[in-house]
Design an enzyme around this catalytic site. Structure first.
Site, PDB file in Angstrom:
ATOM      1  N   ASP A  65       8.117  -4.432   1.125  1.00 39.37           N
ATOM      2  CA  ASP A  65       8.395  -3.233   0.330  1.00 39.37           C
ATOM      3  C   ASP A  65       9.654  -2.544   0.881  1.00 39.37           C
ATOM      4  O   ASP A  65       9.770  -2.335   2.093  1.00 39.37           O
ATOM      5  CB  ASP A  65       7.179  -2.296   0.455  1.00 39.37           C
ATOM      6  CG  ASP A  65       7.233  -1.127  -0.499  1.00 39.37           C
ATOM      7  OD1 ASP A  65       7.828  -1.257  -1.577  1.00 39.37           O
ATOM      8  OD2 ASP A  65       6.637  -0.072  -0.167  1.00 39.37           O
ATOM      9  N   GLY A 164       5.366   9.835  -1.860  1.00 37.44           N
ATOM     10  CA  GLY A 164       4.678  10.893  -1.132  1.00 37.44           C
ATOM     11  C   GLY A 164       3.716  11.706  -1.975  1.00 37.44           C
ATOM     12  O   GLY A 164       3.388  11.347  -3.113  1.00 37.44           O
TER      13      GLY A 164
HETATM   14  P1  13P Z   1       3.376   6.549  -3.339  1.00 38.13           P
HETATM   15  O1  13P Z   1       3.948   7.402  -2.255  1.00 38.13           O
HETATM   16  O2  13P Z   1       3.325   7.311  -4.632  1.00 38.13           O
HETATM   17  O3  13P Z   1       2.068   5.963  -2.995  1.00 38.13           O
HETATM   18  O4  13P Z   1       4.395   5.339  -3.591  1.00 38.13           O
HETATM   19  C1  13P Z   1       4.341   4.192  -2.793  1.00 38.13           C
HETATM   20  C2  13P Z   1       5.504   3.291  -3.002  1.00 38.13           C
HETATM   21  O5  13P Z   1       6.285   3.406  -3.922  1.00 38.13           O
HETATM   22  C3  13P Z   1       5.663   2.210  -2.036  1.00 38.13           C
HETATM   23  O6  13P Z   1       6.818   1.475  -2.254  1.00 38.13           O
HETATM   24  O1  G3H Z   2       7.705   3.605  -0.264  1.00 37.11           O
HETATM   25  C1  G3H Z   2       7.352   3.844   0.878  1.00 37.11           C
HETATM   26  C2  G3H Z   2       5.989   3.463   1.310  1.00 37.11           C
HETATM   27  O2  G3H Z   2       5.100   4.527   1.089  1.00 37.11           O
HETATM   28  C3  G3H Z   2       6.002   2.996   2.724  1.00 37.11           C
HETATM   29  O3  G3H Z   2       6.222   4.061   3.588  1.00 37.11           O
HETATM   30  O4  G3H Z   2       8.035   3.329   5.149  1.00 37.11           O
HETATM   31  O5  G3H Z   2       6.353   5.068   5.815  1.00 37.11           O
HETATM   32  O6  G3H Z   2       5.689   2.666   5.596  1.00 37.11           O
HETATM   33  P1  G3H Z   2       6.603   3.754   5.128  1.00 37.11           P
HETATM   34 ZN    ZN Z   3       8.421   2.674  -3.009  1.00 39.52          ZN
END
Ligand code: 13P
Ligand code: G3H
Ligand code: ZN
Length: 292
Positions: A65, A164
């Site tokens: 991600d 968030g």
């Molecule tokens: P949320 O913060 O809405 O859960 O989004 C998560 C996200 O986009 C991870 O890539």
């Molecule tokens: O999009 C972001 C995700 O919520 C992951 O967050 O980089 O703190 O693991 P993180």
């Molecule tokens: Zn994201």
């Protein structure tokens, strides 16, 4: 139908998600950010995925991600991830294209698919409801050019969501008109929605009831996620709701049983509440359940 992509950071979160998906007989995407990889270790994440695949008979993908650069994407591809995201949204259009293209070229030689991002996800401080901020959103014409020139397999777009627990100051509002135009221009490209947690009010309430301080948190209502699905979003990213579930469950144990100090005493309800949350999303919101 949409597929949930749930962020993972440790064993309990992985177990909860895969267990929920298994009960719903649904495919599921586990995704790890670069900070999750730093936290858990890529080898642990990989082995835990393997354990999940051995345990259950459902398709489980492991996805990077928000890959920040080529090197991180390459590391994940070389470690057997099923797919990677290269997030070049912080760069200008041409730089985003060249970075994404580089990742796509490498990934495709290894049979790995690539998600890219065009447009900027807003923060609550960015008043996304005003027309002058249209620059934040994905431009449908650019989206078509971007996909054609990079060869990316799926595209994350900005239509007003943000990461968030504080997504909207007032009413939740998403630019479905932009989603529709992107889909018209790219009918065969799966579209991804980041920042798609509902920020489930009951979970926020439980956190706050047991000593938390998360006032005014607001997410994307389930009805909007459903509309997004009807209008062509295929992958929905969820992290915040899982964080809230885990925190709510742990806070409750700490408040009600101050004598408890065995981690299993609070990690078990935390895992259970994440599982319930994921199962609810798969079954009632995303519609990816194949349960008989
Ligand atoms: P949320 O913060 O809405 O859960 O989004 C998560 C996200 O986009 C991870 O890539
Ligand atoms: O999009 C972001 C995700 O919520 C992951 O967050 O980089 O703190 O693991 P993180
Ligand atoms: Zn994201």
């Amino acid at each position: 139908m949409q597929f949930g992509a749930f962020n993972v950071n440790n064993m309990e979160i992985i177990q909860a998600i895969v267990d929920a998906a298994n009960e719903e007989n649904s495919p599921v995407i586990l995704q790890a950010s670069s900070s999750a990889i730093k936290y858990a270790g890529i080898k642990y994440l990989k082995k835990m995925l393997e354990a999940a695949l051995e345990e259950y008979d459902i398709p489980v993908a492991l996805h990077l991600d928000h890959g920040p650069d080529f090197e991180t994407c390459k590391m994940c591809i070389d470690n057997g991830f099923s797919s990677v995201m290269i997030d070049g949204s912080k760069y200008d259009f041409e730089e985003n294209i060249s970075l994404t293209k580089k990742v796509v070229e490498y990934a495709h030689t290894k049979g790995v698919v690539v998600e890219a991002e065009l447009g900027k996800l807003a923060g609550i401080e960015d008043d996304v409801n005003v027309a002058s901020d249209d620059a934040m959103y994905t431009d449908p014409d650019q989206a078509k050019e971007f996909v054609e020139r990079t060869g990316c397999d799926s595209l994350a777009i900005a239509i007003g969501t943000s990461h968030g627990a504080y997504k909207f100051k007032g009413e939740a509002k998403l630019r479905f008109d932009i989603l529709q135009k992107v889909k018209e221009k790219l009918p065969n490209t799966p579209i991804v929605l980041h920042g798609a947690s509902t920020v489930i009010p009951e979970l926020v309430e439980t956190c706050n009831k047991y000593g938390g301080n998360i006032p005014g948190a607001k997410g994307v209502p389930d009805e909007m996620l459903h509309e997004a699905s009807l209008k062509g979003v295929s992958k929905i990213n969820v992290d915040t709701d899982l964080r809230l579930a885990m925190t709510a469950a742990i806070r409750k144990v700490f408040a009600e049983e101050p004598e408890a100090f065995d981690p299993r005493k609070y990690m078990t309800p935390a895992r259970d509440l994440i599982k319930q949350t994921v199962q609810h999303k798969i079954r009632d919101v995303f519609g990816s359940s194949n349960k008989a």
